[in-house]
Scaffold this motif. Structure first.
Motif, PDB file in Angstrom:
ATOM      1  N   LYS A  43       0.843  -1.209   0.000  1.00 33.37           N
ATOM      2  CA  LYS A  43       0.000   0.000   0.000  1.00 33.37           C
ATOM      3  C   LYS A  43       0.869   1.246   0.000  1.00 33.37           C
ATOM      4  O   LYS A  43       0.650   2.196  -0.748  1.00 33.37           O
ATOM      5  CB  LYS A  43      -0.896   0.016   1.234  1.00 33.37           C
ATOM      6  N   ARG A  44       1.866   1.237   0.871  1.00 37.16           N
ATOM      7  CA  ARG A  44       2.755   2.388   0.969  1.00 37.16           C
ATOM      8  C   ARG A  44       3.500   2.599  -0.344  1.00 37.16           C
ATOM      9  O   ARG A  44       3.640   3.726  -0.837  1.00 37.16           O
ATOM     10  CB  ARG A  44       3.728   2.179   2.124  1.00 37.16           C
ATOM     11  N   MET A  45       3.944   1.521  -0.934  1.00 31.78           N
ATOM     12  CA  MET A  45       4.705   1.636  -2.182  1.00 31.78           C
ATOM     13  C   MET A  45       3.837   2.155  -3.318  1.00 31.78           C
ATOM     14  O   MET A  45       4.260   2.984  -4.121  1.00 31.78           O
ATOM     15  CB  MET A  45       5.298   0.275  -2.563  1.00 31.78           C
ATOM     16  N   ARG A  46       2.595   1.672  -3.376  1.00 31.29           N
ATOM     17  CA  ARG A  46       1.703   2.127  -4.443  1.00 31.29           C
ATOM     18  C   ARG A  46       1.379   3.596  -4.283  1.00 31.29           C
ATOM     19  O   ARG A  46       1.281   4.342  -5.261  1.00 31.29           O
ATOM     20  CB  ARG A  46       0.405   1.344  -4.396  1.00 31.29           C
ATOM     21  N   LYS A  47       1.184   3.987  -3.048  1.00 33.89           N
ATOM     22  CA  LYS A  47       0.875   5.384  -2.764  1.00 33.89           C
ATOM     23  C   LYS A  47       2.023   6.259  -3.255  1.00 33.89           C
ATOM     24  O   LYS A  47       1.824   7.269  -3.920  1.00 33.89           O
ATOM     25  CB  LYS A  47       0.651   5.551  -1.267  1.00 33.89           C
ATOM     26  N   ARG A  48       3.233   5.849  -2.915  1.00 38.78           N
ATOM     27  CA  ARG A  48       4.395   6.631  -3.321  1.00 38.78           C
ATOM     28  C   ARG A  48       4.580   6.625  -4.831  1.00 38.78           C
ATOM     29  O   ARG A  48       5.043   7.609  -5.412  1.00 38.78           O
ATOM     30  CB  ARG A  48       5.641   6.127  -2.599  1.00 38.78           C
ATOM     31  N   LEU A  49       4.241   5.517  -5.456  1.00 41.84           N
ATOM     32  CA  LEU A  49       4.339   5.459  -6.918  1.00 41.84           C
ATOM     33  C   LEU A  49       3.407   6.492  -7.539  1.00 41.84           C
ATOM     34  O   LEU A  49       3.805   7.267  -8.413  1.00 41.84           O
ATOM     35  CB  LEU A  49       3.966   4.063  -7.429  1.00 41.84           C
ATOM     36  N   GLU A  51       2.198   9.156  -6.240  1.00 45.71           N
ATOM     37  CA  GLU A  51       2.673  10.517  -5.961  1.00 45.71           C
ATOM     38  C   GLU A  51       3.848  10.874  -6.854  1.00 45.71           C
ATOM     39  O   GLU A  51       3.898  11.970  -7.421  1.00 45.71           O
ATOM     40  CB  GLU A  51       3.065  10.624  -4.485  1.00 45.71           C
ATOM     41  N   ARG A  52       4.783   9.969  -6.969  1.00 45.01           N
ATOM     42  CA  ARG A  52       5.955  10.229  -7.808  1.00 45.01           C
ATOM     43  C   ARG A  52       5.565  10.528  -9.245  1.00 45.01           C
ATOM     44  O   ARG A  52       6.047  11.459  -9.868  1.00 45.01           O
ATOM     45  CB  ARG A  52       6.855   8.991  -7.841  1.00 45.01           C
ATOM     46  N   VAL A  53       4.697   9.661  -9.775  1.00 47.83           N
ATOM     47  CA  VAL A  53       4.333   9.798 -11.193  1.00 47.83           C
ATOM     48  C   VAL A  53       3.628  11.123 -11.425  1.00 47.83           C
ATOM     49  O   VAL A  53       3.916  11.841 -12.389  1.00 47.83           O
ATOM     50  CB  VAL A  53       3.424   8.615 -11.623  1.00 47.83           C
ATOM     51  N   ILE A  55       3.694  13.866  -9.532  1.00 44.74           N
ATOM     52  CA  ILE A  55       4.602  15.006  -9.336  1.00 44.74           C
ATOM     53  C   ILE A  55       5.470  15.184 -10.576  1.00 44.74           C
ATOM     54  O   ILE A  55       5.731  16.303 -11.016  1.00 44.74           O
ATOM     55  CB  ILE A  55       5.503  14.807  -8.098  1.00 44.74           C
ATOM     56  N   LEU A  84      -1.753   5.206 -14.844  1.00 48.69           N
ATOM     57  CA  LEU A  84      -1.989   4.652 -13.510  1.00 48.69           C
ATOM     58  C   LEU A  84      -3.381   4.044 -13.468  1.00 48.69           C
ATOM     59  O   LEU A  84      -4.316   4.573 -14.056  1.00 48.69           O
ATOM     60  CB  LEU A  84      -1.883   5.746 -12.440  1.00 48.69           C
ATOM     61  N   VAL A  88      -4.302   1.885  -8.126  1.00 47.01           N
ATOM     62  CA  VAL A  88      -3.165   2.653  -7.593  1.00 47.01           C
ATOM     63  C   VAL A  88      -3.642   3.998  -7.051  1.00 47.01           C
ATOM     64  O   VAL A  88      -3.251   4.415  -5.960  1.00 47.01           O
ATOM     65  CB  VAL A  88      -2.078   2.848  -8.673  1.00 47.01           C
ATOM     66  N   ALA A  92      -3.684   5.303  -3.116  1.00 51.23           N
ATOM     67  CA  ALA A  92      -2.992   6.544  -2.733  1.00 51.23           C
ATOM     68  C   ALA A  92      -3.874   7.442  -1.880  1.00 51.23           C
ATOM     69  O   ALA A  92      -3.367   8.209  -1.059  1.00 51.23           O
ATOM     70  CB  ALA A  92      -2.520   7.287  -3.973  1.00 51.23           C
TER      71      ALA A  92
END
Lengths: 216, 228
Positions: A43-49, A51-53, A55, A84, A88, A92
């Motif tokens: 979950k944490r990794m998907r959230k960050r993905l 956000e990264r994409v 941003i 996405l 995902v 997030a």
């Protein structure tokens, strides 16, 4: 040099910062080793993905919407452009994928969402409050026209209607992405009712609380 | 479609139809790949860079690596290699870049207001098993000795090279030895003798013999390269 030192020498040639990249053959050898997978916080990794994409796509917040499209359509287009999935985006913002679908299809009108959920989407997609106001206005007008068509099916498309400086002769894109919506102009007045205005006010407060100052 | 993406094994990511759909921009395929790759790549990063990163670091590295993969997935050429190898290469490159960063100031591009409070997401306990990774071989089970003269010669050769030259020379030597020897040495970097034995379907004692021979071949190659 003993065995260990020689192995370390080889390891350095493969994995040190200055080492050239692995070849496919070398990578395949590493991958061939039988091993168990590591647990991950998906979950944490998907959230960050997500956000990264997003941003990366919008370093600066989106301040103005160039086309007269509804909030849901904008979200769908932005999500597809970022490649996405619903899952995902849903992860997030702490919702499920059905929620995202219903937002994109405008089955859930934007001002009917909780301000907190809306704030999550706005922050994720880097939408400035001015752009949100535009999109909500376009959604409001589209929804109003849909309701009118339901009530008065014999009426033609709203091309003859003119509202305080605002003209949408071609109607809105909501689900039909192949329609080419009108372009917004700087002189457009944004139509909305009290409910939408109140919603925007609550949204602003939440964004302030979450210190999303670049979106205000 | 809603719900969790279908799960597949990491190895199945190389299936041609799946890769074709993924490269064409399939969002669902990317989600499937993400979940399978995250778990496996984290294991590889932890093992290959065991001295440098802990479980949390490894997860951050894999997350960044998969972001890089997502951004460049349409450039992956299915006929030119395996998807899984491509992903591991990206993860290793990302880990190398992380090593370059000053440890006291790791820049997080995501330091901004949260979309969801992180305490809404369950914390992942990183089990100690993640840290139980095989260590590099010691000399306790000696199969034989390398000639002191030869190893001193190698030390001498490498000592007067710059780091880049040394890395290139060692890498070339690794590429020039036999495939089985090379594979044994690569596997030794990441795996235990037990795991290597299981993979090659031989005994651990045989693994040590093969490794000794591989290192001899490697030393000879380094020496011969100097005289060419």
């Amino acid at each position: 040099m003993n065995e260990k030192e020689l192995i370390e020498l080889i390891k350095e040639s493969l994995l040190s910062e200055e080492a050239p990249p692995l070849t496919d053959a070398e990578a395949e050898v590493f991958l061939s080793l039988p091993m168990q997978d590591s647990p991950v916080n998906l979950k944490r990794m998907r959230k960050r993905l997500a956000e990264r994409v997003l941003i990366a796509r919008h370093q600066e917040p989106v301040r103005r919407i160039e086309q007269k499209i509804t909030f849901g359509t904008w979200i769908r287009r932005a999500r597809n452009a970022a490649r996405l999935s619903h899952d995902v985006i849903a992860t997030a913002i702490g919702k499920d994928s059905l929620f995202i679908e219903s937002v994109e299809n405008e089955e859930a009108l934007p001002w009917m969402l909780t301000p907190s959920a809306m704030a999550g989407m706005v922050i994720l997609f880097r939408l400035h409050i001015d752009a949100v106001r535009q999109l909500l206005s376009y959604s409001y007008v589209a929804d109003k026209e849909r309701r009118q068509r339901f009530s008065y099916p014999h009426l033609s498309a709203p091309s003859s209607e003119v509202r305080a400086g605002l003209m949408f002769p071609g109607g809105y894109s909501s689900r039909e992405d192949d329609e080419e919506p009108n372009k917004s102009t700087k002189s457009d007045h944004l139509e909305m009712d009290e409910e939408v205005v109140r919603f925007l006010s609550k949204l602003r407060k939440i964004l302030e609380r979450r210190q999303a100052t670049d979106l205000l | 479609m809603n719900g969790e993406p279908k799960k597949i094994a990491f190895e199945d990511l190389d299936e041609p139809d799946f890769v074709a759909r993924l490269v064409a921009g399939g969002q669902r395929e990317f989600d499937i790949m993400y979940e399978a790759a995250a778990r496996r790549l984290k294991r590889h990063v932890l093992r290959l860079f065991r001295e440098s990163f802990n479980a949390k670091d490894a997860e951050d590295i894999v997350e960044e690596a998969l972001f890089n993969a997502q951004q460049s997935i349409t450039t992956f050429k299915p006929g030119k290699g395996k998807l899984t190898a491509w992903l591991l290469r990206i993860a290793v490159n990302t880990a190398k870049n992380h090593k370059k960063r000053p440890s006291h100031k790791k820049q997080d591009p995501l330091v901004r207001s949260e979309t969801v409070a992180l305490d809404d997401l369950p914390d992942q306990d990183y089990p100690t098993a993640d840290h139980q990774i095989p260590t590099a071989p010691t000399s306790t089970n000696k199969v034989g000795r390398f000639s002191d003269k030869k190893t001193e010669l190698i030390k001498g050769i490498l000592a007067h090279l710059s780091k880049e030259e040394r890395l290139a020379r060692v890498r070339r030597a690794l590429g020039n030895i036999g495939e089985i020897s090379r594979d044994i040495l690569l596997l030794t970097i990441e795996g235990s003798d037990k795991e290597i034995a299981e993979k090659l379907d031989i005994t651990e004692a045989n693994v040590r013999v093969l490794r000794f021979r591989a290192l001899k071949e490697f030393i000879d190659e380094l020496q011969q390269a100097e005289t060419r």
